[in-house]
Design a protein around this motif. Structure first.
Motif, PDB file in Angstrom:
ATOM      1  N   GLY A 155     -16.504 -45.014   5.619  1.00  0.00           N
ATOM      2  CA  GLY A 155     -16.824 -46.262   6.298  1.00  0.00           C
ATOM      3  C   GLY A 155     -16.069 -47.455   5.735  1.00  0.00           C
ATOM      4  O   GLY A 155     -15.512 -47.398   4.634  1.00  0.00           O
ATOM      5  N   PRO A 156     -16.047 -48.552   6.483  1.00  0.00           N
ATOM      6  CA  PRO A 156     -15.384 -49.765   6.000  1.00  0.00           C
ATOM      7  C   PRO A 156     -16.129 -50.382   4.820  1.00  0.00           C
ATOM      8  O   PRO A 156     -17.316 -50.109   4.610  1.00  0.00           O
ATOM      9  CB  PRO A 156     -15.397 -50.687   7.225  1.00  0.00           C
ATOM     10  CG  PRO A 156     -16.558 -50.225   8.035  1.00  0.00           C
ATOM     11  CD  PRO A 156     -16.629 -48.739   7.831  1.00  0.00           C
ATOM     12  N   ALA A 157     -15.431 -51.211   4.063  1.00  0.00           N
ATOM     13  CA  ALA A 157     -15.979 -51.776   2.833  1.00  0.00           C
ATOM     14  C   ALA A 157     -16.299 -53.259   2.989  1.00  0.00           C
ATOM     15  O   ALA A 157     -15.625 -53.986   3.720  1.00  0.00           O
ATOM     16  CB  ALA A 157     -14.976 -51.597   1.690  1.00  0.00           C
ATOM     17  N   THR A 158     -17.326 -53.677   2.287  1.00  0.00           N
ATOM     18  CA  THR A 158     -17.596 -55.099   2.084  1.00  0.00           C
ATOM     19  C   THR A 158     -17.043 -55.460   0.712  1.00  0.00           C
ATOM     20  O   THR A 158     -17.472 -54.893  -0.300  1.00  0.00           O
ATOM     21  CB  THR A 158     -19.096 -55.398   2.156  1.00  0.00           C
ATOM     22  OG1 THR A 158     -19.573 -55.066   3.468  1.00  0.00           O
ATOM     23  CG2 THR A 158     -19.364 -56.869   1.884  1.00  0.00           C
ATOM     24  N   VAL A 159     -16.088 -56.365   0.669  1.00  0.00           N
ATOM     25  CA  VAL A 159     -15.316 -56.640  -0.543  1.00  0.00           C
ATOM     26  C   VAL A 159     -15.604 -58.054  -1.029  1.00  0.00           C
ATOM     27  O   VAL A 159     -15.554 -59.014  -0.256  1.00  0.00           O
ATOM     28  CB  VAL A 159     -13.809 -56.467  -0.275  1.00  0.00           C
ATOM     29  CG1 VAL A 159     -13.018 -56.589  -1.572  1.00  0.00           C
ATOM     30  CG2 VAL A 159     -13.529 -55.115   0.387  1.00  0.00           C
ATOM     31  N   TRP A 160     -15.859 -58.176  -2.323  1.00  0.00           N
ATOM     32  CA  TRP A 160     -16.225 -59.454  -2.933  1.00  0.00           C
ATOM     33  C   TRP A 160     -15.278 -59.747  -4.087  1.00  0.00           C
ATOM     34  O   TRP A 160     -15.052 -58.898  -4.954  1.00  0.00           O
ATOM     35  CB  TRP A 160     -17.662 -59.348  -3.442  1.00  0.00           C
ATOM     36  CG  TRP A 160     -18.227 -60.559  -4.132  1.00  0.00           C
ATOM     37  CD1 TRP A 160     -17.791 -61.854  -4.076  1.00  0.00           C
ATOM     38  CD2 TRP A 160     -19.381 -60.570  -4.988  1.00  0.00           C
ATOM     39  NE1 TRP A 160     -18.596 -62.668  -4.831  1.00  0.00           N
ATOM     40  CE2 TRP A 160     -19.585 -61.900  -5.398  1.00  0.00           C
ATOM     41  CE3 TRP A 160     -20.259 -59.573  -5.434  1.00  0.00           C
ATOM     42  CZ2 TRP A 160     -20.628 -62.271  -6.238  1.00  0.00           C
ATOM     43  CZ3 TRP A 160     -21.289 -59.939  -6.271  1.00  0.00           C
ATOM     44  CH2 TRP A 160     -21.479 -61.276  -6.666  1.00  0.00           C
ATOM     45  N   ASP A 161     -14.750 -60.956  -4.103  1.00  0.00           N
ATOM     46  CA  ASP A 161     -14.005 -61.471  -5.259  1.00  0.00           C
ATOM     47  C   ASP A 161     -14.806 -62.610  -5.865  1.00  0.00           C
ATOM     48  O   ASP A 161     -14.848 -63.704  -5.303  1.00  0.00           O
ATOM     49  CB  ASP A 161     -12.611 -61.956  -4.848  1.00  0.00           C
ATOM     50  CG  ASP A 161     -11.765 -62.375  -6.044  1.00  0.00           C
ATOM     51  OD1 ASP A 161     -12.321 -62.538  -7.147  1.00  0.00           O
ATOM     52  OD2 ASP A 161     -10.539 -62.548  -5.873  1.00  0.00           O
ATOM     53  N   PRO A 162     -15.468 -62.392  -7.013  1.00  0.00           N
ATOM     54  CA  PRO A 162     -16.318 -63.422  -7.608  1.00  0.00           C
ATOM     55  C   PRO A 162     -15.564 -64.444  -8.451  1.00  0.00           C
ATOM     56  O   PRO A 162     -16.169 -65.396  -8.952  1.00  0.00           O
ATOM     57  CB  PRO A 162     -17.280 -62.607  -8.475  1.00  0.00           C
ATOM     58  CG  PRO A 162     -16.460 -61.426  -8.899  1.00  0.00           C
ATOM     59  CD  PRO A 162     -15.555 -61.117  -7.743  1.00  0.00           C
TER      60      PRO A 162
END
Length: 251
Positions: free
Chosen positions: A50-57
């Motif tokens: 599945g597609p990803a939820t990507v976070w750059d903090p």
């Protein structure tokens, strides 16, 4: 290092910082091919199709996330950027707005106007590049859902608030390295280990964390060991899973 995923040396000129994508002094860009490789390694480590939820903090200008979103639209569910610096968030919003046709169209219009006003071919070329990026984005699946939020990367409460409603399964960030960028926030002296400790309670165990840093290796601290690590040029990259974080940082 042998690239496993970004095996073809592509032409990334349209994604150069300062052309269509916004840049500013003190906000270094990230190598585009390396960004693609790191993201694809994170997908492989996460598993599933599945597609990803990507976070750059530690998003800075948002360049890293924007490039990933443009190159890998079909594998992205949503992008989340956060930072403690208001200056960084302003530029990040401008860059992540380019993940939609409205933002790209507006940016192309500004570039065309500058080309006419200053008679500079580089602005006209950038406007044409914005059109190509728009077509690439459309072919990959269209506008990318995204948000930009303020959060101190060393503050667990602020990170949890920033991530609310997103449940990121990939965290990817290029940490400050003391030349053009420095740590800011409540735990700047704790560096990467402090960031990982704050992230640990916020992420699901299956989440993958990718940290890039200048130097021979990423300073993870404690007893923690990367699931994977590699180095390209001056940047080292470490991949971990969230279940490695927390208590392992204090051994």
């Amino acid at each position: 290092m042998v690239y496993r995923h970004a095996t073809v040396r592509g032409d990334y000129e349209d994604l150069a910082s300062g052309a269509v994508l916004h840049s500013a002094p003190g906000f270094p860009a990230f190598p585009v091919r390396l960004a693609s490789e790191a993201f694809q390694r994170a997908l492989a480590l996460r598993g599933g199709g599945g597609p990803a939820t990507v976070w750059d903090p530690c998003c800075g200008s948002g360049y890293l996330l924007t490039v990933i979103g443009l190159l890998h639209r079909s594998r992205i569910r949503a992008l989340l950027a956060s930072d403690v610096s208001d200056d960084a968030l302003r530029i990040a919003r401008a860059n992540l707005d380019l993940l939609g046709q409205a933002g790209l169209s507006a940016r192309a219009g500004v570039l065309r106007e500058k080309a006419e006003r200053f008679a500079k071919p580089s602005y006209a070329a950038a406007a044409e590049a914005a059109g190509r990026i728009g077509r690439m984005l459309a072919a990959g699946g269209g506008d990318v859902p995204h948000d930009v939020r303020r959060a101190d990367v060393f503050d667990q409460g602020e990170l949890a608030e920033a991530a609310a409603g997103y449940a990121p399964d990939i965290v990817i960030t290029d940490v400050p390295y003391g030349e053009q960028t420095t740590w800011q926030g409540s735990g700047g002296d704790t560096g990467v280990p402090g960031m990982l400790a704050a992230l640990a309670p916020v992420l699901a165990e299956r989440a993958v964390v990718v940290v890039a840093a200048r130097g021979r290796k990423v300073p993870l601290g404690g007893r923690i060991r990367a699931r994977e690590s590699f180095k390209v040029g001056t940047r080292a990259v470490a991949l971990l899973t969230a279940d490695q974080l927390g208590d392992h940082l204090t051994g």
